[in-house]
Design a protein around this motif. Structure first.
Motif, PDB file in Angstrom:
ATOM      1  N   CYS A  70       0.834  -1.200   0.000  1.00 26.44           N
ATOM      2  CA  CYS A  70       0.000   0.000   0.000  1.00 26.44           C
ATOM      3  C   CYS A  70       0.872   1.254   0.000  1.00 26.44           C
ATOM      4  N   LYS A  71       0.262   2.347  -0.450  1.00 26.54           N
ATOM      5  CA  LYS A  71       0.933   3.640  -0.382  1.00 26.54           C
ATOM      6  C   LYS A  71      -0.131   4.712  -0.208  1.00 26.54           C
ATOM      7  N   ASP A 121      -0.703   9.972   5.682  1.00 31.86           N
ATOM      8  CA  ASP A 121      -1.292   9.609   6.978  1.00 31.86           C
ATOM      9  C   ASP A 121      -2.791   9.904   7.052  1.00 31.86           C
ATOM     10  N   VAL A 174       2.066  -4.085  10.213  1.00 26.67           N
ATOM     11  CA  VAL A 174       2.516  -3.149   9.189  1.00 26.67           C
ATOM     12  C   VAL A 174       4.027  -3.331   9.076  1.00 26.67           C
ATOM     13  N   VAL A 194       7.605  -1.881   7.000  1.00 23.31           N
ATOM     14  CA  VAL A 194       8.278  -0.930   6.113  1.00 23.31           C
ATOM     15  C   VAL A 194       9.717  -1.395   5.910  1.00 23.31           C
ATOM     16  N   SER A 240       5.047   4.289   7.957  1.00 23.66           N
ATOM     17  CA  SER A 240       5.184   4.541   6.524  1.00 23.66           C
ATOM     18  C   SER A 240       5.704   5.945   6.214  1.00 23.66           C
ATOM     19  N   THR A 300       9.063   5.849   4.639  1.00 22.36           N
ATOM     20  CA  THR A 300       9.164   5.260   3.299  1.00 22.36           C
ATOM     21  C   THR A 300       8.243   5.987   2.319  1.00 22.36           C
ATOM     22  N   GLY A 309       5.239   6.779   2.518  1.00 24.22           N
ATOM     23  CA  GLY A 309       3.900   6.202   2.458  1.00 24.22           C
ATOM     24  C   GLY A 309       3.830   4.759   2.029  1.00 24.22           C
ATOM     25  N   VAL A 310       4.920   4.182   1.548  1.00 27.00           N
ATOM     26  CA  VAL A 310       4.917   2.787   1.081  1.00 27.00           C
ATOM     27  C   VAL A 310       5.058   1.853   2.272  1.00 27.00           C
ATOM     28  N   HIS A 311       4.202   0.844   2.326  1.00 28.12           N
ATOM     29  CA  HIS A 311       4.254  -0.132   3.417  1.00 28.12           C
ATOM     30  C   HIS A 311       3.504  -1.395   3.020  1.00 28.12           C
ATOM     31  N   HIS A 337       1.023  -4.696   4.585  1.00 24.54           N
ATOM     32  CA  HIS A 337       0.202  -5.221   5.676  1.00 24.54           C
ATOM     33  C   HIS A 337       0.058  -6.720   5.460  1.00 24.54           C
TER      34      HIS A 337
END
Length: 171
Positions: free
Chosen positions: A74-75, A78, A98, A100, A136, A139, A141-143, A145
């Motif tokens: 996902c990206k 917040d 989560v 990263v 995230s 990174t 926003g990239v992570h 799950h």
């Protein structure tokens, strides 16, 4: 009560709990400091027992799995974090963690163990109260799950809704 007995009772408490148990609760229950509980949990984990440290407290995994386990890339910023988690749990998914990829430390994973909208509410409230930031952030926003779902149809629905919300990375 000696250390071994306390650890055995601590493990029994975690096995039979129907909700996460906080370090503060456990320290009161066993009349020791929270730091002693943290140490006990570490020793128990080192013995091969899986115990998750979640934002709501310590939990042990349930014996039965919901069915399928998947990792979603996902990206988002917040502002969409809550929406992402709600899509997963509202469709019957369970958010395990989560993850990263940190440029120096490698993979960083945090256990979440979220299954209901109430769990998401509590997580969001705790993040607000401690002025926390999502992992995230480091990174852009990239992570990932790790989620559990009861069947493929549920996983497909979650993926579709995350895609529609602009959250799911192309997989």
């Amino acid at each position: 009560m000696d250390t071994q007995e306390r650890r055995r009772l601590l493990l029994d408490s975690l096995r039979t709990a129907n909700k996460p148990l906080t370090g503060a609760f456990l320290s009161k229950k066993f009349n020791v400091s929270r730091q002693i509980i943290v140490g006990d949990i570490s020793v128990i984990r080192a013995g091969g027992v899986t115990i998750y440290a979640t934002p709501r407290g310590y939990v042990m995994p349930q014996e039965e799995s919901l069915g399928l386990v998947a990792i979603l890339a996902c990206k988002h910023d917040d502002k969409l974090m809550r929406r992402e988690l709600e899509i997963i749990v509202d469709n019957g998914g369970h958010v395990r963690d989560v993850i990263v990829e940190h440029p120096l430390y490698g993979e960083i994973r945090a256990d979440l163990m979220l299954s209901t909208r109430h769990d998401v509410d509590v997580f969001q409230q705790q993040m607000t109260e401690c002025d926390g930031k999502p992992l995230s952030l480091i990174t852009e926003g990239v992570h990932l799950h790790t989620i559990e779902v009861p069947e493929q149809e549920v996983l497909d629905r979650i993926r579709n809704q995350l895609q529609e919300a602009g959250i799911l990375c192309n997989q």
